[in-house]
Design a protein around this motif. Sequence first.
Motif, short mmCIF file in Angstrom:
data_model
loop_
_atom_site.label_atom_id
_atom_site.label_comp_id
_atom_site.label_asym_id
_atom_site.label_seq_id
_atom_site.Cartn_x
_atom_site.Cartn_y
_atom_site.Cartn_z
N ASP A 108 17.09 -8.03 -20.96
CA ASP A 108 17.32 -8.99 -20.03
C ASP A 108 17.94 -8.54 -18.59
OD1 ASP A 108 16.31 -10.88 -21.70
OD2 ASP A 108 18.50 -11.01 -22.69
N SER A 109 17.95 -7.22 -18.69
CA SER A 109 18.55 -6.72 -17.22
C SER A 109 17.64 -6.15 -16.35
CB SER A 109 19.55 -5.43 -17.66
OG SER A 109 20.19 -5.14 -16.41
N LEU A 110 17.12 -7.07 -15.31
CA LEU A 110 15.83 -6.65 -14.54
C LEU A 110 16.38 -5.59 -13.70
CD1 LEU A 110 13.06 -6.99 -13.61
CD2 LEU A 110 13.83 -8.78 -12.13
N ALA A 111 17.61 -5.70 -13.17
CA ALA A 111 18.04 -4.64 -12.22
C ALA A 111 18.23 -3.33 -12.91
CB ALA A 111 19.56 -5.15 -11.62
N LEU A 112 18.72 -3.30 -14.05
CA LEU A 112 18.85 -2.03 -14.68
C LEU A 112 17.45 -1.39 -15.05
CD1 LEU A 112 20.62 0.19 -15.92
CD2 LEU A 112 20.57 -1.08 -18.20
N LEU A 113 16.55 -2.24 -15.44
CA LEU A 113 15.32 -1.53 -15.85
C LEU A 113 14.71 -1.12 -14.70
CD1 LEU A 113 13.92 -4.47 -18.11
CD2 LEU A 113 14.88 -2.09 -18.82
N THR A 114 14.75 -1.87 -13.34
CA THR A 114 14.23 -1.62 -12.03
C THR A 114 14.77 -0.07 -11.85
OG1 THR A 114 13.67 -3.61 -11.75
CG2 THR A 114 13.64 -2.11 -9.84
N LEU A 115 15.87 -0.21 -11.83
CA LEU A 115 16.77 1.20 -11.42
C LEU A 115 16.28 2.30 -12.39
CD1 LEU A 115 19.06 2.27 -9.72
CD2 LEU A 115 20.52 1.93 -11.37
N ALA A 116 16.12 2.05 -13.57
CA ALA A 116 15.61 3.22 -14.58
C ALA A 116 14.38 3.69 -14.36
CB ALA A 116 15.68 2.65 -15.85
N ARG A 117 13.22 3.15 -13.73
CA ARG A 117 11.92 3.09 -13.52
C ARG A 117 11.87 3.92 -12.42
NH1 ARG A 117 8.98 -2.44 -14.04
NH2 ARG A 117 10.71 -3.14 -12.94
N GLY A 118 12.71 3.44 -11.22
CA GLY A 118 12.72 4.06 -9.99
C GLY A 118 13.39 5.39 -10.04
N GLY A 119 14.65 5.38 -10.61
CA GLY A 119 15.28 6.60 -10.72
C GLY A 119 14.79 7.71 -11.30
N LEU A 120 13.96 7.50 -12.54
CA LEU A 120 13.61 8.51 -13.24
C LEU A 120 12.40 9.17 -12.57
CD1 LEU A 120 13.75 7.09 -17.01
CD2 LEU A 120 14.93 8.98 -15.78
N THR A 121 11.36 8.26 -12.00
CA THR A 121 10.17 8.70 -11.38
C THR A 121 10.43 9.38 -10.14
OG1 THR A 121 9.96 6.56 -10.48
CG2 THR A 121 8.54 7.00 -12.58
N PHE A 122 11.40 8.85 -9.46
CA PHE A 122 11.76 9.37 -8.25
C PHE A 122 12.37 11.01 -8.37
CE2 PHE A 122 14.28 10.25 -4.41
CZ PHE A 122 13.78 9.51 -3.37
N VAL A 123 13.21 11.17 -9.23
CA VAL A 123 13.57 12.56 -9.54
C VAL A 123 12.54 13.34 -10.23
CG1 VAL A 123 14.94 13.84 -11.01
CG2 VAL A 123 15.89 12.10 -10.08
N ALA A 124 11.57 12.95 -10.75
CA ALA A 124 10.36 13.49 -11.27
C ALA A 124 9.52 14.07 -10.17
CB ALA A 124 9.65 12.83 -12.26
N ILE A 125 8.99 13.14 -9.14
CA ILE A 125 8.27 13.57 -8.24
C ILE A 125 9.10 14.44 -7.26
CG2 ILE A 125 6.95 12.59 -6.25
CD1 ILE A 125 6.64 10.13 -8.18
N LEU A 126 10.41 14.12 -7.00
CA LEU A 126 11.18 14.85 -5.94
C LEU A 126 11.16 16.56 -6.06
CD1 LEU A 126 13.15 14.28 -3.37
CD2 LEU A 126 15.13 14.68 -5.18
N ILE A 127 11.02 16.84 -7.21
CA ILE A 127 11.25 18.37 -7.43
C ILE A 127 9.85 19.15 -7.27
CG2 ILE A 127 11.40 20.13 -9.09
CD1 ILE A 127 13.11 18.28 -10.97
N PRO A 128 8.81 18.77 -7.55
CA PRO A 128 7.66 19.70 -6.98
C PRO A 128 7.21 19.30 -5.54
CG PRO A 128 7.04 17.86 -8.28
CD PRO A 128 8.18 17.82 -8.48
N THR A 129 7.74 18.01 -4.57
CA THR A 129 7.33 17.85 -3.61
C THR A 129 8.17 18.51 -2.82
OG1 THR A 129 8.70 15.67 -3.63
CG2 THR A 129 6.37 15.65 -3.89
N SER A 130 9.54 18.93 -3.13
CA SER A 130 10.48 19.76 -2.30
C SER A 130 9.94 21.30 -2.11
CB SER A 130 11.88 19.90 -3.29
OG SER A 130 12.48 18.84 -3.29
N CYS A 131 9.15 21.57 -2.95
CA CYS A 131 8.57 23.09 -2.84
C CYS A 131 7.49 22.70 -1.71
CB CYS A 131 8.12 23.48 -4.21
SG CYS A 131 9.29 24.00 -5.30
N MET A 132 6.73 21.68 -2.00
CA MET A 132 5.66 21.50 -0.81
C MET A 132 6.40 21.26 0.61
SD MET A 132 3.25 18.24 -2.48
CE MET A 132 2.98 18.56 -4.52
#
Length: 293
Positions: A108-132
Motif C-alpha cells: 500500500d506504500s506507493l511512495a516506497l514502491l516508486t522510490l524502490a523502482r526508481g532508485g534500483l534502476t537509477f543505480v543500475a544504469i548509472l554505472i555503465p553510463t559513467s564509463c560512457m
Amino acid sequence: ERASVFAIVALLFLVSGATGLLYEVAFSKVLATIFGATAFAISTVLSAFMAGLALGAHLGGRVAARIEKPLLAYGIAEVLVGAMAAATPFVFDAISAAYVAVAAAHPDSLALLTLARGGLTFVAILIPTSCMGATLPLLSRVVSGTSDTAPRLSLLYAVNTLGGALGSVLSAYAILPWLGIRGTMRGAALVNVAIGVLAILKGRGLVVGVDAPAKARAPPLERAGRDLLFYAALSGFLVFGAEVVETHLLTLLIGNSAYAFGLMLAAFLLCLGAGAARSAAIARKYGDGALAR
C-alpha cells in the motif's frame, strides 16, 4: 599521422554513440514492464543516462590530463561499458525480484514502491553510463595540442551524437524486433568490447604529453562563467523535459513506445549533432558574440 589517428577515433566514436543509444532504447523497453508506465520508464532512463554521462565526464576530465596514453584508456573504458552492459539483463532480473519483494512487504506504500523502482534502476544504469561519459574527455586528449583542437572536439561530439541518432532509429525499428531486448544488449556489448580492443591496440604506441599538475585549489569562477553554467543547466532541463513530453505524445500517435522513443531520440540527436558540427564555424565567425547566436 595525426589525421589518420583522428579518422580512426572518429569512426570508433561514431559506432560507440550508436551502441549507447541501443542501450538507452532497450533500457526504456525493459523498464516499461517494471514501472508499468512508459513516461516513468523514459524519465528514469533519461535521468540516469544523463547523470551517468555527467559523472563520467567530470571524473574523466579530472584524470585525463594525467594520462599519457588516452586512446588506450579510452579503449579500456569501452571494454568496461561492454562488460557492464552484458551483465545488465541479469541486473534487471535482480531489480524485478527486489521490487516484487518490496511490493509484497509494502503493497500500500506507493511512495516506497516508486522510490524502490526508481532508485534500483537509477543505480543500475548509472554505472555503465559513467564509463560512457568518461570517453569524450579521454579522446579530447588525443586531439589536443594543435591549432585545430576546438574544431576537432566539436566534430567528435557531432560524430558521436549522429551515431546515437542512427543507433536510436535502428534499435527501435530493426534491431530490437530482430534480436529482442537481451539480444540487443548483448550484441551492443560485443561491439563495445570490439571498439575497446581496437582502441587499445592502436593506443599502445600513442603517447600524449602529460599536463602540468593543476593548483591545489582552482580559482573561483568569474560571473560570466557562472552564468554559462546556469544557461547550460537550464537548457538541459528544458530539452530533456521536452523529450519526455514529446515521447508521450508520439506514443499516442504511433502506438508503440519503443518506436516513439527511438524516433524522438533520433530527431533530438540529429539536431544536436548538426549544431555541434557548426559550432566551431560559428565561434570563428562571431567570436565573443557567438553566445547570442
